[in-house]
Design a protein around this motif. Structure first.
Motif, short mmCIF file in Angstrom:
data_model
loop_
_atom_site.label_atom_id
_atom_site.label_comp_id
_atom_site.label_asym_id
_atom_site.label_seq_id
_atom_site.Cartn_x
_atom_site.Cartn_y
_atom_site.Cartn_z
N ARG A 161 0.84 -1.21 0.00
CA ARG A 161 0.00 0.00 0.00
C ARG A 161 0.87 1.25 0.00
O ARG A 161 0.51 2.26 -0.62
CB ARG A 161 -0.94 0.00 1.21
CG ARG A 161 -0.27 -0.22 2.54
CD ARG A 161 -1.26 -0.75 3.58
NE ARG A 161 -0.55 -1.17 4.77
CZ ARG A 161 -0.67 -0.58 5.96
NH1 ARG A 161 -1.44 0.48 6.10
NH2 ARG A 161 -0.01 -1.04 6.99
N PHE A 162 2.02 1.20 0.68
CA PHE A 162 2.93 2.35 0.66
C PHE A 162 3.72 2.39 -0.64
O PHE A 162 4.01 3.47 -1.16
CB PHE A 162 3.87 2.29 1.86
CG PHE A 162 3.15 2.42 3.17
CD1 PHE A 162 2.77 3.67 3.64
CD2 PHE A 162 2.81 1.31 3.91
CE1 PHE A 162 2.09 3.80 4.84
CE2 PHE A 162 2.13 1.42 5.11
CZ PHE A 162 1.77 2.67 5.57
N TRP A 163 4.05 1.21 -1.16
CA TRP A 163 4.76 1.15 -2.44
C TRP A 163 3.87 1.70 -3.55
O TRP A 163 4.32 2.41 -4.44
CB TRP A 163 5.14 -0.29 -2.72
CG TRP A 163 5.50 -0.59 -4.15
CD1 TRP A 163 4.86 -1.47 -4.97
CD2 TRP A 163 6.56 -0.04 -4.91
NE1 TRP A 163 5.47 -1.49 -6.20
CE2 TRP A 163 6.52 -0.63 -6.18
CE3 TRP A 163 7.56 0.89 -4.63
CZ2 TRP A 163 7.42 -0.31 -7.19
CZ3 TRP A 163 8.46 1.21 -5.64
CH2 TRP A 163 8.39 0.62 -6.89
N THR A 164 2.57 1.40 -3.50
CA THR A 164 1.63 1.90 -4.51
C THR A 164 1.65 3.41 -4.55
O THR A 164 1.69 4.02 -5.62
CB THR A 164 0.20 1.40 -4.21
OG1 THR A 164 0.19 -0.03 -4.27
CG2 THR A 164 -0.78 1.94 -5.23
N ARG A 165 1.62 4.02 -3.38
CA ARG A 165 1.68 5.48 -3.32
C ARG A 165 3.04 6.00 -3.81
O ARG A 165 3.12 6.96 -4.58
CB ARG A 165 1.45 5.96 -1.89
CG ARG A 165 0.00 5.91 -1.45
CD ARG A 165 -0.85 6.90 -2.25
NE ARG A 165 -2.21 6.95 -1.77
CZ ARG A 165 -2.65 7.76 -0.81
NH1 ARG A 165 -1.81 8.58 -0.20
NH2 ARG A 165 -3.91 7.75 -0.45
N ALA A 166 4.11 5.33 -3.38
CA ALA A 166 5.45 5.80 -3.74
C ALA A 166 5.72 5.65 -5.23
O ALA A 166 6.47 6.43 -5.81
CB ALA A 166 6.50 5.02 -2.94
N ALA A 167 5.11 4.64 -5.85
CA ALA A 167 5.38 4.36 -7.26
C ALA A 167 4.35 4.98 -8.19
O ALA A 167 4.31 4.66 -9.37
CB ALA A 167 5.41 2.84 -7.48
N SER A 168 3.52 5.88 -7.67
CA SER A 168 2.43 6.41 -8.47
C SER A 168 2.92 7.30 -9.62
O SER A 168 2.23 7.46 -10.62
CB SER A 168 1.45 7.20 -7.59
OG SER A 168 2.12 8.25 -6.93
N ALA A 169 4.09 7.88 -9.48
CA ALA A 169 4.62 8.72 -10.56
C ALA A 169 4.91 7.85 -11.77
O ALA A 169 5.42 6.73 -11.66
CB ALA A 169 5.89 9.43 -10.09
N VAL A 208 13.73 2.07 -0.92
CA VAL A 208 13.99 3.51 -0.88
C VAL A 208 12.70 4.30 -1.10
O VAL A 208 12.42 5.27 -0.38
CB VAL A 208 15.04 3.91 -1.93
CG1 VAL A 208 15.13 5.42 -2.05
CG2 VAL A 208 16.40 3.34 -1.54
N SER A 209 11.89 3.86 -2.06
CA SER A 209 10.65 4.58 -2.37
C SER A 209 9.69 4.57 -1.20
O SER A 209 9.07 5.59 -0.86
CB SER A 209 9.98 3.95 -3.60
OG SER A 209 10.77 4.11 -4.75
N ILE A 210 9.54 3.40 -0.56
CA ILE A 210 8.62 3.30 0.57
C ILE A 210 9.10 4.13 1.75
O ILE A 210 8.32 4.87 2.37
CB ILE A 210 8.43 1.84 1.00
CG1 ILE A 210 7.75 1.04 -0.12
CG2 ILE A 210 7.59 1.75 2.28
CD1 ILE A 210 7.68 -0.45 0.14
N LEU A 211 10.37 4.04 2.07
CA LEU A 211 10.91 4.81 3.19
C LEU A 211 10.77 6.31 2.96
O LEU A 211 10.43 7.07 3.87
CB LEU A 211 12.37 4.44 3.44
CG LEU A 211 12.61 3.05 4.01
CD1 LEU A 211 14.09 2.74 4.06
CD2 LEU A 211 11.98 2.89 5.39
N GLU A 215 8.43 8.75 5.27
CA GLU A 215 9.02 9.92 5.90
C GLU A 215 8.26 11.18 5.51
O GLU A 215 7.95 12.04 6.35
CB GLU A 215 10.48 10.05 5.51
CG GLU A 215 11.19 11.19 6.24
CD GLU A 215 12.68 11.21 5.93
OE1 GLU A 215 13.40 11.88 6.68
OE2 GLU A 215 13.10 10.57 4.95
N ALA A 216 7.92 11.28 4.23
CA ALA A 216 7.17 12.46 3.77
C ALA A 216 5.79 12.54 4.41
O ALA A 216 5.27 13.62 4.67
CB ALA A 216 7.04 12.42 2.24
N ALA A 217 5.19 11.38 4.65
CA ALA A 217 3.86 11.34 5.24
C ALA A 217 3.89 11.42 6.76
O ALA A 217 2.84 11.46 7.40
CB ALA A 217 3.14 10.07 4.81
#
Length: 223
Positions: A161-169, A208-211, A215-217
């Protein structure tokens, strides 16, 4: 009510909660009211509680101090632990698939990754996710180790679920698709030497993307 009916009701609650959590419609840390969920789904509290307990074993839900449920958050350590485990198990699965696949499976593996590439180029996140799911399902089936496959599925789901957000670009989707193509070509070619570094690269980017997203969230806790 039969056992089958009871199981069906639990599955309805489980599937709904899983979809809401993984799509971030239920945010990290959000309280989960059994009564509200049961009313929304037209169910009793019993199947809802059983679904929540199932999600708890998968790490997507946790119990609060007052014994109620909430959506789990993640710590950096949990992300790193999950990625370490995925790297080991994915390497095993892809190596097994490289040894066990046939021509029909080879074509299907390439077809699913090509679908990922096309979806990434079009910026179609849902189509990309569907193709990604098909790719991993095919490879897991070929590898033939149900225990490892289930462990990978639950571990991946916990951080996906966090990877999905991180990889949305779109550029990250394109890059991730290229990584999957590299893995697919290694599997099809039975190039077992190429698989470990390809998995390490892919999981490394995921980590890296998830972390960065966490952190941003500002969802870190307990460290």
């Amino acid at each position: 009510m039969s056992i089958a009916d009871s199981a069906s009701r639990v599955n309805v609650a489980y599937d709904w909660l899983l979809a809401e959590i993984t799509a971030f419609r239920l945010a990290s840390g959000a309280p989960l009211s059994e009564n509200r969920i049961a009313t929304h789904l037209g169910l009793s509290r019993t199947p809802v509680r059983e679904a929540l307990q199932r999600l708890e074993t998968e790490g997507l839900v946790k119990r609060t101090d007052n014994a109620r449920f909430s959506v789990s958050t993640l710590t950096p350590r949990e992300v790193n632990d999950a990625c370490d485990l995925l790297q080991v198990l994915d390497t095993y699965i892809f190596m097994k698939a490289a040894q066990e696949h046939d021509a029909e499976v080879s074509a299907l593996i390439i077809e699913t990754v090509e679908a990922m590439v096309e979806a990434a180029a079009a910026g179609d996140r849902q189509a990309w996710s569907d193709a990604d799911l098909r790719f991993h399902r095919v490879v897991n089936q070929v590898a033939g180790n149900q225990l490892v496959s289930e462990t990978v599925k639950h571990t991946r789901r916990r951080i996906q679920r966090f990877w999905t957000r991180a990889a949305s670009a779109q550029d990250r989707l394109v890059g991730c698709s290229a990584e999957h193509m590299e893995l697919a070509e290694a599997i099809v070619a039975r190039d077992t030497d190429a698989i470990p570094p390809a998995v390490a690269k892919h999981i490394g980017h995921m980590r890296v993307s998830i972390l960065e997203k966490l952190e941003a969230a500002s969802v870190f806790f307990g460290e």
